[in-house]
Design a protein around this motif. Structure first.
Motif, PDB file in Angstrom:
ATOM      1  N   GLN A   1       0.823  -1.203   0.000  1.00 39.04           N
ATOM      2  CA  GLN A   1       0.000   0.000   0.000  1.00 39.04           C
ATOM      3  C   GLN A   1       0.860   1.257   0.000  1.00 39.04           C
ATOM      4  N   SER A   2       0.323   2.272  -0.648  1.00 40.09           N
ATOM      5  CA  SER A   2       0.935   3.596  -0.697  1.00 40.09           C
ATOM      6  C   SER A   2      -0.192   4.579  -0.989  1.00 40.09           C
ATOM      7  N   LEU A   3       0.153   5.832  -1.109  1.00 35.99           N
ATOM      8  CA  LEU A   3      -0.865   6.830  -1.434  1.00 35.99           C
ATOM      9  C   LEU A   3      -1.570   6.474  -2.741  1.00 35.99           C
ATOM     10  N   ASP A   4      -0.799   6.022  -3.712  1.00 41.06           N
ATOM     11  CA  ASP A   4      -1.374   5.687  -5.017  1.00 41.06           C
ATOM     12  C   ASP A   4      -2.071   4.335  -5.039  1.00 41.06           C
ATOM     13  N   GLN A   5      -1.767   3.476  -4.062  1.00 39.16           N
ATOM     14  CA  GLN A   5      -2.270   2.102  -4.083  1.00 39.16           C
ATOM     15  C   GLN A   5      -2.888   1.738  -2.733  1.00 39.16           C
ATOM     16  N   HIS A   6      -3.885   2.486  -2.263  1.00 37.90           N
ATOM     17  CA  HIS A   6      -4.504   2.120  -0.989  1.00 37.90           C
ATOM     18  C   HIS A   6      -6.021   1.994  -1.057  1.00 37.90           C
ATOM     19  N   VAL A   7      -6.624   2.407  -2.166  1.00 41.57           N
ATOM     20  CA  VAL A   7      -8.066   2.265  -2.319  1.00 41.57           C
ATOM     21  C   VAL A   7      -8.372   0.797  -2.553  1.00 41.57           C
ATOM     22  N   ARG A   8      -9.399   0.319  -1.878  1.00 41.72           N
ATOM     23  CA  ARG A   8      -9.746  -1.091  -1.994  1.00 41.72           C
ATOM     24  C   ARG A   8     -11.171  -1.219  -2.515  1.00 41.72           C
ATOM     25  N   TYR A   9     -11.341  -2.024  -3.546  1.00 44.99           N
ATOM     26  CA  TYR A   9     -12.652  -2.282  -4.109  1.00 44.99           C
ATOM     27  C   TYR A   9     -13.064  -3.704  -3.765  1.00 44.99           C
ATOM     28  N   HIS A  10     -14.340  -3.851  -3.481  1.00 43.58           N
ATOM     29  CA  HIS A  10     -14.910  -5.173  -3.296  1.00 43.58           C
ATOM     30  C   HIS A  10     -15.680  -5.475  -4.571  1.00 43.58           C
ATOM     31  N   PRO A  11     -15.149  -6.354  -5.426  1.00 44.41           N
ATOM     32  CA  PRO A  11     -15.730  -6.541  -6.757  1.00 44.41           C
ATOM     33  C   PRO A  11     -17.223  -6.859  -6.744  1.00 44.41           C
ATOM     34  N   LEU A  12     -17.663  -7.711  -5.833  1.00 42.54           N
ATOM     35  CA  LEU A  12     -19.074  -8.071  -5.804  1.00 42.54           C
ATOM     36  C   LEU A  12     -19.947  -6.860  -5.504  1.00 42.54           C
ATOM     37  N   PHE A  13     -19.486  -5.977  -4.634  1.00 40.21           N
ATOM     38  CA  PHE A  13     -20.255  -4.763  -4.306  1.00 40.21           C
ATOM     39  C   PHE A  13     -20.106  -3.708  -5.397  1.00 40.21           C
ATOM     40  N   HIS A  14     -18.870  -3.338  -5.713  1.00 34.92           N
ATOM     41  CA  HIS A  14     -18.613  -2.203  -6.593  1.00 34.92           C
ATOM     42  C   HIS A  14     -18.896  -2.469  -8.071  1.00 34.92           C
ATOM     43  N   PHE A  15     -18.620  -3.684  -8.530  1.00 36.13           N
ATOM     44  CA  PHE A  15     -18.712  -3.947  -9.964  1.00 36.13           C
ATOM     45  C   PHE A  15     -19.896  -4.815 -10.359  1.00 36.13           C
ATOM     46  N   PHE A  16     -20.611  -5.361  -9.379  1.00 33.92           N
ATOM     47  CA  PHE A  16     -21.789  -6.164  -9.686  1.00 33.92           C
ATOM     48  C   PHE A  16     -23.030  -5.574  -9.004  1.00 33.92           C
ATOM     49  N   GLY A  17     -22.987  -5.454  -7.688  1.00 36.84           N
ATOM     50  CA  GLY A  17     -24.156  -5.001  -6.927  1.00 36.84           C
ATOM     51  C   GLY A  17     -24.578  -3.581  -7.240  1.00 36.84           C
ATOM     52  N   ALA A  18     -23.635  -2.640  -7.201  1.00 35.06           N
ATOM     53  CA  ALA A  18     -23.973  -1.232  -7.434  1.00 35.06           C
ATOM     54  C   ALA A  18     -24.512  -0.998  -8.850  1.00 35.06           C
ATOM     55  N   PRO A  19     -23.859  -1.517  -9.908  1.00 33.45           N
ATOM     56  CA  PRO A  19     -24.439  -1.335 -11.249  1.00 33.45           C
ATOM     57  C   PRO A  19     -25.805  -2.015 -11.395  1.00 33.45           C
ATOM     58  N   LEU A  20     -25.958  -3.181 -10.785  1.00 30.48           N
ATOM     59  CA  LEU A  20     -27.236  -3.883 -10.864  1.00 30.48           C
ATOM     60  C   LEU A  20     -28.337  -3.088 -10.155  1.00 30.48           C
ATOM     61  N   ALA A  21     -27.995  -2.460  -9.036  1.00 31.97           N
ATOM     62  CA  ALA A  21     -28.963  -1.620  -8.319  1.00 31.97           C
ATOM     63  C   ALA A  21     -29.374  -0.433  -9.193  1.00 31.97           C
ATOM     64  N   LEU A  22     -28.413   0.180  -9.855  1.00 30.45           N
ATOM     65  CA  LEU A  22     -28.702   1.308 -10.743  1.00 30.45           C
ATOM     66  C   LEU A  22     -29.581   0.870 -11.914  1.00 30.45           C
ATOM     67  N   ILE A  23     -29.262  -0.260 -12.496  1.00 30.51           N
ATOM     68  CA  ILE A  23     -30.051  -0.785 -13.617  1.00 30.51           C
ATOM     69  C   ILE A  23     -31.480  -1.091 -13.162  1.00 30.51           C
ATOM     70  N   THR A  24     -31.628  -1.609 -11.947  1.00 29.12           N
ATOM     71  CA  THR A  24     -32.952  -1.926 -11.416  1.00 29.12           C
ATOM     72  C   THR A  24     -33.798  -0.665 -11.289  1.00 29.12           C
ATOM     73  N   ILE A  25     -33.213   0.395 -10.756  1.00 29.28           N
ATOM     74  CA  ILE A  25     -33.947   1.654 -10.624  1.00 29.28           C
ATOM     75  C   ILE A  25     -34.322   2.215 -12.004  1.00 29.28           C
ATOM     76  N   ILE A  26     -33.366   2.241 -12.906  1.00 27.74           N
ATOM     77  CA  ILE A  26     -33.632   2.761 -14.250  1.00 27.74           C
ATOM     78  C   ILE A  26     -34.722   1.930 -14.930  1.00 27.74           C
ATOM     79  N   GLY A  27     -34.624   0.619 -14.826  1.00 24.89           N
ATOM     80  CA  GLY A  27     -35.630  -0.260 -15.438  1.00 24.89           C
ATOM     81  C   GLY A  27     -37.010  -0.053 -14.855  1.00 24.89           C
ATOM     82  N   SER A  28     -37.092   0.139 -13.548  1.00 23.25           N
ATOM     83  CA  SER A  28     -38.413   0.342 -12.941  1.00 23.25           C
ATOM     84  C   SER A  28     -38.999   1.701 -13.324  1.00 23.25           C
ATOM     85  N   ILE A  29     -38.146   2.708 -13.516  1.00 21.92           N
ATOM     86  CA  ILE A  29     -38.631   4.023 -13.968  1.00 21.92           C
ATOM     87  C   ILE A  29     -39.130   3.926 -15.411  1.00 21.92           C
ATOM     88  N   VAL A  30     -38.382   3.239 -16.252  1.00 23.83           N
ATOM     89  CA  VAL A  30     -38.807   3.041 -17.640  1.00 23.83           C
ATOM     90  C   VAL A  30     -40.132   2.289 -17.673  1.00 23.83           C
TER      91      VAL A  30
END
Length: 144
Positions: free
Chosen positions: A4-33
């Motif tokens: 870890q360093s200043l440039d390398q300390h952010v941590r992503y949880h792939p299931l949350f950040h790259f699957f859950g969050a986009p899926l939640a956004l798509i769900t809201i957009i789909g329900s509005i449509v």
């Protein structure tokens, strides 16, 4: 995890950040449509409203789960860093130290922690400025 360093300390949880969050956004957009289509066709409007509210409820629950775990983590970090300061100096952290400052200070080595914590309060350093001031980065491998 890499060193870890200043440039390398952010941590992503792939299931949350790259699957859950986009899926939640798509769900809201789909329900509005779906609601817009139902209103246009004057067909099953109440069902579309119900789907929208259910989607909002799921997204809110999804986000609150993340927020609650972050709050607990913040409390633990505050306790750990207060104990570390007490161990190093015999005094607790300055009560004027903000939560953001404490979270950033956790990356400072013991050698620079006390001086940097005083500087953070006296000069009102932001968490980014604190992280940029750290010379010996102390990794935090246990973040949520």
């Amino acid at each position: 995890m890499k060193q870890q360093s200043l440039d390398q300390h952010v941590r992503y949880h792939p299931l949350f950040h790259f699957f859950g969050a986009p899926l939640a956004l798509i769900t809201i957009i789909g329900s509005i449509v779906n609601l817009c289509i139902a209103i246009k066709n004057c067909d099953h409007i109440w069902l579309a409203v119900f789907i929208l509210f259910t989607s909002l409820l799921l997204v809110i629950s999804f986000l609150l789960t993340r927020m609650y775990s972050n709050k607990v983590q913040d409390r633990v970090i505050r306790m750990e860093e207060n104990f570390r300061h007490f161990t190093l100096t015999g005094k607790p952290l300055n009560p004027k130290t903000t939560m953001g400052q404490i979270i950033a200070l956790r990356f400072a080595s013991d050698e620079e922690f006390v001086e940097l914590s005083e500087k953070a309060v006296n000069e009102g350093l932001s968490s980014k400025e604190i992280k940029q001031s750290i010379k010996n980065w102390r990794a935090d491998e246990y973040r949520v």
